[in-house]
Design a protein around this motif. Structure first.
Motif, mmCIF file in Angstrom:
data_model
loop_
_atom_site.group_PDB
_atom_site.id
_atom_site.type_symbol
_atom_site.label_atom_id
_atom_site.label_comp_id
_atom_site.label_asym_id
_atom_site.label_seq_id
_atom_site.Cartn_x
_atom_site.Cartn_y
_atom_site.Cartn_z
ATOM 1 N N TYR A 1 -5.531 37.677 2.180
ATOM 2 C CA TYR A 1 -6.526 37.245 1.209
ATOM 3 C C TYR A 1 -7.841 37.989 1.442
ATOM 4 N N GLN A 2 -8.575 38.234 0.370
ATOM 5 C CA GLN A 2 -9.917 38.798 0.429
ATOM 6 C C GLN A 2 -10.876 37.615 0.300
ATOM 7 N N CYS A 3 -11.730 37.398 1.303
ATOM 8 C CA CYS A 3 -12.624 36.236 1.310
ATOM 9 C C CYS A 3 -14.083 36.670 1.318
ATOM 10 N N ALA A 4 -14.882 36.006 0.478
ATOM 11 C CA ALA A 4 -16.310 36.306 0.397
ATOM 12 C C ALA A 4 -17.030 35.820 1.655
ATOM 13 N N VAL A 5 -16.617 34.672 2.174
ATOM 14 C CA VAL A 5 -17.243 34.105 3.364
ATOM 15 C C VAL A 5 -16.123 33.830 4.376
ATOM 16 N N LYS A 6 -16.308 34.349 5.597
ATOM 17 C CA LYS A 6 -15.301 34.110 6.627
ATOM 18 C C LYS A 6 -15.939 34.238 7.997
ATOM 19 N N GLY A 7 -15.258 33.696 8.983
ATOM 20 C CA GLY A 7 -15.763 33.753 10.356
ATOM 21 C C GLY A 7 -15.754 35.158 10.904
ATOM 22 N N ALA B 1 -25.734 21.186 2.518
ATOM 23 C CA ALA B 1 -24.548 20.338 2.730
ATOM 24 C C ALA B 1 -23.297 21.201 2.852
ATOM 25 N N ALA B 2 -23.199 22.256 2.051
ATOM 26 C CA ALA B 2 -22.045 23.147 2.132
ATOM 27 C C ALA B 2 -22.000 23.819 3.504
ATOM 28 N N CYS B 3 -23.148 24.220 4.023
ATOM 29 C CA CYS B 3 -23.201 24.839 5.351
ATOM 30 C C CYS B 3 -22.727 23.877 6.431
ATOM 31 N N ASP B 4 -23.031 22.590 6.269
ATOM 32 C CA ASP B 4 -22.589 21.586 7.239
ATOM 33 C C ASP B 4 -21.069 21.477 7.285
ATOM 34 N N LEU B 5 -20.398 21.929 6.226
ATOM 35 C CA LEU B 5 -18.940 21.860 6.152
ATOM 36 C C LEU B 5 -18.262 23.149 6.620
ATOM 37 N N LEU B 6 -19.059 24.151 6.981
ATOM 38 C CA LEU B 6 -18.495 25.404 7.493
ATOM 39 C C LEU B 6 -18.165 25.257 8.980
ATOM 40 N N ARG C 1 -20.160 29.837 10.014
ATOM 41 C CA ARG C 1 -21.594 29.673 9.756
ATOM 42 C C ARG C 1 -22.402 30.738 10.506
ATOM 43 N N ALA C 2 -22.093 30.934 11.778
ATOM 44 C CA ALA C 2 -22.801 31.931 12.591
ATOM 45 C C ALA C 2 -22.593 33.338 12.043
ATOM 46 N N GLY C 3 -21.357 33.660 11.641
ATOM 47 C CA GLY C 3 -21.065 34.978 11.088
ATOM 48 C C GLY C 3 -21.815 35.234 9.797
ATOM 49 N N LEU C 4 -21.893 34.223 8.940
ATOM 50 C CA LEU C 4 -22.607 34.360 7.673
ATOM 51 C C LEU C 4 -24.092 34.614 7.925
ATOM 52 N N GLN C 5 -24.676 33.839 8.823
ATOM 53 C CA GLN C 5 -26.097 33.997 9.126
ATOM 54 C C GLN C 5 -26.386 35.367 9.747
ATOM 55 N N CYS D 1 -28.371 29.783 6.965
ATOM 56 C CA CYS D 1 -27.081 29.565 6.307
ATOM 57 C C CYS D 1 -27.215 29.211 4.833
ATOM 58 N N ALA D 2 -28.060 28.246 4.509
ATOM 59 C CA ALA D 2 -28.159 27.792 3.114
ATOM 60 C C ALA D 2 -28.554 28.944 2.193
ATOM 61 N N LYS D 3 -29.526 29.728 2.596
ATOM 62 C CA LYS D 3 -29.977 30.863 1.777
ATOM 63 C C LYS D 3 -28.884 31.929 1.712
ATOM 64 N N ALA D 4 -28.234 32.177 2.839
ATOM 65 C CA ALA D 4 -27.159 33.172 2.883
ATOM 66 C C ALA D 4 -25.988 32.752 2.005
ATOM 67 N N LEU D 5 -25.627 31.477 2.047
ATOM 68 C CA LEU D 5 -24.513 30.976 1.251
ATOM 69 C C LEU D 5 -24.826 31.039 -0.239
#
Length: 108
Positions: A101-107, A22-27, A32-36, A43-47
């Motif tokens: 800002y330093q972000c853990a997850v970003k595009g 569900a969190a991935c659906d909100l990215l 989402r593509a960058g995280l994967q 995505c879910a496992k990566a997140l």
């Protein structure tokens, strides 16, 4: 502003309940593509592996046109408005003195 705040709240609630799908659906799509791509997994496992802070509540939102900053506990989320609604473009963000800002997850 309510849309951005609601999307931020939904993202935080998904993380709190460990519903990473569900969190991935909100990215945002690019995030989402960058995280994967970075993590070389779905995505879910990566997140789940990002160890993002889970905020108890959303403290506030600031909207600047189609961009928003949502504060949740000790972290900051950045969102953008897409055709389908507000999406998280960066999460797990903390301010850095005199720097962006330093972000853990970003595009990408």
């Amino acid at each position: 502003m309510d849309g951005a705040r609601d999307a931020g709240r939904a993202f935080e609630q998904a993380l709190a309940s460990r519903d990473y799908r569900a969190a991935c659906d909100l990215l945002a799509p690019e995030t989402r593509a960058g995280l994967q791509e970075d993590e070389k997994q779905a995505c879910a496992k990566a997140l789940e592996g990002q160890d993002l802070p889970v905020a108890g509540a959303v403290n506030g939102a600031e909207v600047y046109g189609r961009q928003a900053l949502v504060r949740a506990g000790g972290e900051t989320l950045f969102l953008s408005q897409f055709t389908g609604g507000w999406r998280v473009v960066a999460a797990g963000c903390t301010p850095q003195e005199d720097k962006p800002y330093q972000c853990a997850v970003k595009g990408g």
